[in-house]
Structures are given as structure tokens and as C-alpha cells.
Enzyme design. Structure first.
Site, mmCIF file in Angstrom:
data_model
loop_
_atom_site.group_PDB
_atom_site.id
_atom_site.type_symbol
_atom_site.label_atom_id
_atom_site.label_comp_id
_atom_site.label_asym_id
_atom_site.label_seq_id
_atom_site.Cartn_x
_atom_site.Cartn_y
_atom_site.Cartn_z
ATOM 1 N N CYS A 269 0.145 5.817 -8.217
ATOM 2 C CA CYS A 269 0.062 5.945 -6.758
ATOM 3 C C CYS A 269 1.276 5.394 -6.029
ATOM 4 O O CYS A 269 1.431 5.636 -4.831
ATOM 5 C CB CYS A 269 -1.201 5.249 -6.250
ATOM 6 N N HIS A 348 7.866 -4.070 -11.151
ATOM 7 C CA HIS A 348 7.209 -3.465 -12.314
ATOM 8 C C HIS A 348 6.715 -4.575 -13.239
ATOM 9 O O HIS A 348 7.489 -5.397 -13.697
ATOM 10 C CB HIS A 348 8.187 -2.564 -13.069
ATOM 11 N N HIS A 444 4.681 -2.030 12.283
ATOM 12 C CA HIS A 444 3.673 -1.105 11.754
ATOM 13 C C HIS A 444 3.559 -1.266 10.241
ATOM 14 O O HIS A 444 4.559 -1.502 9.553
ATOM 15 C CB HIS A 444 4.033 0.345 12.103
ATOM 16 N N ASN A 481 -8.506 8.743 -0.996
ATOM 17 C CA ASN A 481 -7.307 8.254 -1.688
ATOM 18 C C ASN A 481 -6.504 9.466 -2.155
ATOM 19 O O ASN A 481 -6.859 10.124 -3.127
ATOM 20 C CB ASN A 481 -7.716 7.381 -2.872
#
Length: 538
Positions: A269, A348, A444, A481
Site C-alpha cells: 500500500c 524499510h 494538511h 481501502n
């Protein structure tokens, strides 16, 4: 009871209140259930200082060229002026009225050398600094209304398929009720019809619908011809056919033969920001160019038909969606672009086995393919997020916040190291690092809409207001999602509310399998007016 440290990682919630027991010794009495689940670690209270240092390392690397130029100029100019008299008349006399021709030639050569060094230094600086990358515009795909599915329709289709027993159906119902997903999300027809949707044919059909729908809208909004695009990056984690998805786009739009195309697969994702980073690197190496980034996920191709509950979770959350961006490094496009890319920070955690396997595609005992979601997901995600935002801090936080944070960092380095005895807790409190307020760095927030539980914990740990997290919650409710494209539905939501003003900073934060956590920071070039067409929220 769980140990103290483990107990702090758990949260409880009372559910199913007021249910009347129908059988057993408690028949006829009111009952309730207590749900226990893991929460995100309180990462803002446990900053790993090596990642703070890494953030400052990034900052220094980018600023070294800017700092070197004025220092060099001051040194050279000071040495030149120092060699002359402080009298203005004497300086001009040395330049133009020297009695010695050789001495005059020497001064002229010095001046020419000075300006030569100046020109060379400025040339190196302007040639080596990164090119600005602009987001001209973007588009998010909204499927047709006949693909809308409510939670009840979803459960009814699962029941009619005959693939799930009653226990698994009830499990999916509980997941949906707590998911934060609404009744207008989109699912491919093949799933609702009970057909085999895991075929290459169905995968290509869904990919064509989503990608071409987003790209048609993008080209219409930007008035750019497909043949003008020099770089194409596509990311889709699950579905990776041959020829690739990027080749499908090139064939459909008849793009030029020397286009630089890339297809990223299996990256979860957070892959949208990885694709953005790759496109940015390509634009740095190829001036005067356009890049298109397409982010999507194929829901039907990885639909799970088995009985493993940890593999049924993705069925309940993932929905159809996709986005397409047009990036440019052309200076003239800055006048019509919406945003300028400021920073990308990637984290990562794949070197750790637990992180690597917390979201894992495999077959179950019945050989049904799906994605297994580990119970460690919240904890692993929190650790990756802590690392990412700690590294990002020095790049984006106001100077006052950085100064206060840096002062506490130096203090702990010089005088830290908690003692023992009765004063150990006091010492630990005194040595706790100052945690900056990230709300001072951004106007934001576009946080990946993974699930309601994840958004709840993120809001709590980052101390975000309901308004800060509104775009993420609304995207989860309206579209579900949508994987790597969710952060763009969130930005489209902010634009539809006319929330983005000139100079505002936008933080896009995504996380996914691997385990990875990535951030992108944008600055608005102009005030974004409410779109009249081509916005998924209209």
C-alpha cells in the site's frame, strides 16, 4: 494477566452490549463481550536518536552547496579587498592609474580570476542542484454506480457463494462493522456474481477499467497528449501480467517508442510514494520532460475463498480504486501546476523477519491463495512509522522546534544516561527527549486509509485533531481501502472542500507490506478552487 510492557500494548472495547443469551446456564440474561486488540506503540515517546541524526544528515547533504557558495565568495572577496588600501581613490588608482604596466596587468588578472571563480562556482551550484518537480494535476477513478456494494450486500454475496461457513460469515460481519467502511464502496461484478475472479482475463478487465478511467480523466484535465509523456511508472502489488500493466497503457494510448517505462509489483500500500520517488529520479536525469505515475490494486484477482480468518481480513477492507498523476520538471509548468514536491522519506524494515512476514501472500492448507495479515501488524507498523517521522522531522519542522529538539538531544548526549536507585524514574523523566509538534510543519494530512483502528491509533499518537484526520476517515468510509491510491482520494477530498491555500504544506503518509512506511511532502503553489468536474467527491 499480561506483563506490564505487554499490557500497555493492548486496548479493550466493550461490544455486543445488551445481547440476551438464548441458551446455556445464562439463558435469558443480558450479556456483553470485551474485545482486546493490540494498539500502536506510543512512538512519539520513544524516539530512536539514530533516525534523528539521519534526518539531519539528509538536511546537511542538501544544504552543503548553498552554504559553500557564500562562504567561498566572502573569503575570495575579502582576500582581494584586503590586498588593497582602504581608500576608495587608492583602489581606483591601482585599477586604472598604475604607473607600472606590469602591476596593472597583475591586478587585472586577479580581478578576472576572481570573477572566473565566481562564475564557475555559481555554474556548479545551479547545475548540481535538484530540479524542481511539479504536480501539474492528478485524477482518481470513480467506478460506475452499478458496482456499488453495501455491507449487507457484501455479506449476502459471501453467503450465496457457498464458500464460507457460518462462523466465518459472522467473523466477516464483525470486521465490517468495526472497519469504518460505508455502504457505497466498489467491488468488481465477478465477485458479487460468485464467478471465478482470479483469472488473467478478469484481472486485465479490472486493470483496464481502473487505469484507463483515471488516465482518460488526467489527460482531459491537463490537455496533455499521451505522446508527450517521457516517463511512465505503474505500481500494482498483486496483479503483474505479461506484458506488464505499463505496456498495456503504452499500447492503449499509442505512446512514443523511447518512453522510459517501469512496472512496480509486490510493494504493498505504500508503493504509490515509491513510484513517485522513481519518477522524480527519472525527471532529475531527463530535463524538460513529463512523467505519469499510475497507482492501483486489483481487488478481484486476489479474492480469498478459504477459511483462514487472518486471510479473510483483506476481503473486508480492500475496494476498487486507482489514481494517475502528471509530473513535470519544466519551469514554465510552475505557473499552472498545483503543487511542488518538497521531500520524500522512505523507511524499510524488511531486514527483520517479523516485519517481513506481517503481511504475506501465500496459500492456505486448501491451496487457496490470499494475503495473511499478522497480529503483529499494529506494532510493526508503529515502529516503521516512528522511524519515518523521526527522520522526516529535521527536514520539515520549524526552526524553533528543531532548535529545542536539538538542544535536548545535545543535553542527553552530554549529561544523559539515567541513574539507578530511588531517583531512577525522575532521571528517566528528565532525560525524555522533547517531542516536536508535527502539526506545526503541515497544514494538511493525507494518511493511508487502512482501517478505522489504524486511524484511531495514529490520531491519538500524533495528537491530530478530527479535522486533521477527516480526509482519511472520509476516504475510508466512501471508497474503502484502495491501497496505494488512497492518499490521492484524500487530497481530492481536501480540494473539493477548498481547504488547500497557496503555500500550504501537505503530508502524504503511506505504509504497507515489507514492512515499509513512506512520506511525501508537497507545497501548494496556488490556492486550489473547488473543481466543477472530474473529482471523485463531487
Amino acid at each position: 494477566m499480561a506483563p506490564g510492557g505487554e499490557q500497555d500494548m493492548l486496548s479493550t472495547e466493550i461490544v455486543n452490549k445488551g445481547v440476551i443469551e438464548s441458551s446455556g446456564p445464562n439463558a435469558g440474561s443480558l450479556t456483553f463481550s470485551v474485545r482486546v486488540r493490540r494498539r500502536l506503540p506510543d512512538f512519539v515517546q520513544s524516539v530512536n536518536l539514530k533516525y534523528v541524526k539521519l534526518g539531519y544528515h539528509y538536511l546537511i547533504n542538501h544544504g552543503i552547496y548553498i552554504a559553500t557558495v557564500p562562504v567561498l565568495l566572502v573569503l575570495v572577496f575579502g582576500a582581494e579587498v584586503g590586498s588593497l588600501s582602504s581608500s576608495r581613490e587608492e583602489i581606483w588608482s591601482k585599477f586604472w592609474n598604475s604607473t607600472s604596466a606590469a602591476h596593472a596587468r597583475y591586478d587585472l588578472a586577479t580581478v578576472l580570476a576572481f570573477f572566473g571563480v565566481l562564475a564557475f562556482t555559481l555554474s556548479v551550484y545551479f547545475m548540481s542542484r535538484p530540479r524542481s518537480v511539479y504536480l501539474v494535476d492528478f485524477a482518481c477513478f470513480r467506478p460506475d454506480d452499478d458496482l456499488k456494494v453495501s455491507k449487507e450486500q457484501f455479506l449476502e454475496a459471501a453467503r450465496k457463494s457457498g464458500k464460507f461457513d457460518e462462523a466465518n460469515l459472522q467473523f466477516q460481519k464483525r470486521i465490517l462493522q468495526a472497519s469504518g467502511i460505508g455502504d457505497e464502496t466498489y467491488i468488481p461484478k465477478a465477485i458479487m456474481a460468485g464467478e471465478n475472479c482470479s483469472t488473467m482475463k478478469e484481472g486485465r478487465a479490472e486493470a483496464s477499467m481502473v487505469m484507463f478511467g483515471a488516465l482518460d480523466e488526467l489527460f482531459e484535465k491537463t490537455k496533455i497528449r499521451p505522446k508527450d509523456v517521457g516517463v511512465l511508472v505503474v505500481n500494482c502489488s498483486i496483479f503483474n501480467p505479461t506484458p506488464s500493466l505499463s505496456a498495456m497503457i503504452i499500447n492503449h494510448y499509442k505512446m512514443r517508442g523511447n518512453i522510459l517505462s517501469f512496472n512496480l509489483g509486490g510493494m504493498g500500500c505504500s508503493a504509490g510514494i515509491i513510484a513517485l520517488d522513481l519518477a522524480r529520479d527519472m525527471l532529475q536525469a531527463n530535463p524538460n520532460n513529463y512523467a505519469v505515475v499510475v497507482s492501483t490494486e486489483m481487488v478481484g484477482y486476489n479474492w480469498y475463498k478459504g477459511k483462514e480468518r487472518s486471510m479473510l481480513i483483506p476481503n473486508c477492507f480492500f475496494r476498487m480504486g486507482g489514481s494517475a498523476l502528471l509530473l513535470s520538471n519544466r519551469r514554465r509548468d510552475s505557473r499552472r501546476a498545483k503543487y511542488r514536491l518538497e521531500h520524500i522519506v522512505r523507511t524499510h524494515k524488511g531486514a527483520d523477519d517479523r516485519c517481513f512476514r506481517c503481511v504475506y501472500q501465500e496459500e492456505d492448507e486448501q491451496r487457496f491463495k490470499g494475503i495473511r495479515v499478522s497480529k503483529d501488524l499494529m506494532e510493526v507498523g508503529g515502529d516503521a512509522l516512528k522511524t519515518n517521522i523521526t527522520t522526516l522531522g529535521p527536514l520539515v519542522l520549524p526552526f524553533s522546534e528543531q532548535l529545542q529538539f536539538f538542544a535536548t538531544l545535545v543535553w542527553r548526549h552530554l549529561f544523559g544516561g539515567g541513574g539507578g536507585g530511588s531517583n531512577s524514574s525522575t532521571t528517566a523523566t528528565a532525560n525524555k527527549p522533547y517531542i516536536p509538534d508535527y502539526k506545526l510543519a503541515f497544514e494538511h494530512f493525507c494518511v493511508h486509509a487502512a482501517s478505522k483502528a489504524v486511524l484511531d491509533e495514529l490520531q491519538k499518537n500524533l495528537e491530530l485533531s478530527d479535522k486533521n484526520i477527516e480526509a482519511s476517515r472520509m476516504t475510508l468510509y466512501r471508497f474503502g481501502n484502495t491501497s496505494s491510491s488512497s492518499i490521492w482520494y484524500e487530497l481530492a477530498y481536501l480540494e473539493s472542500k477548498e481547504s488547500v491555500k497557496k503555500g500550504d504544506r501537505v503530508w502524504q503518509l503511506a505504509f504497507g507490506s515489507g514492512f515499509k512506511c513512506n512520506s511525501a511532502v508537497w507545497r501548494s503553489i496556488r490556492t486550489i478552487r473547488k473543481p466543477s468536474t472530474n473529482n471523485p467527491w463531487l
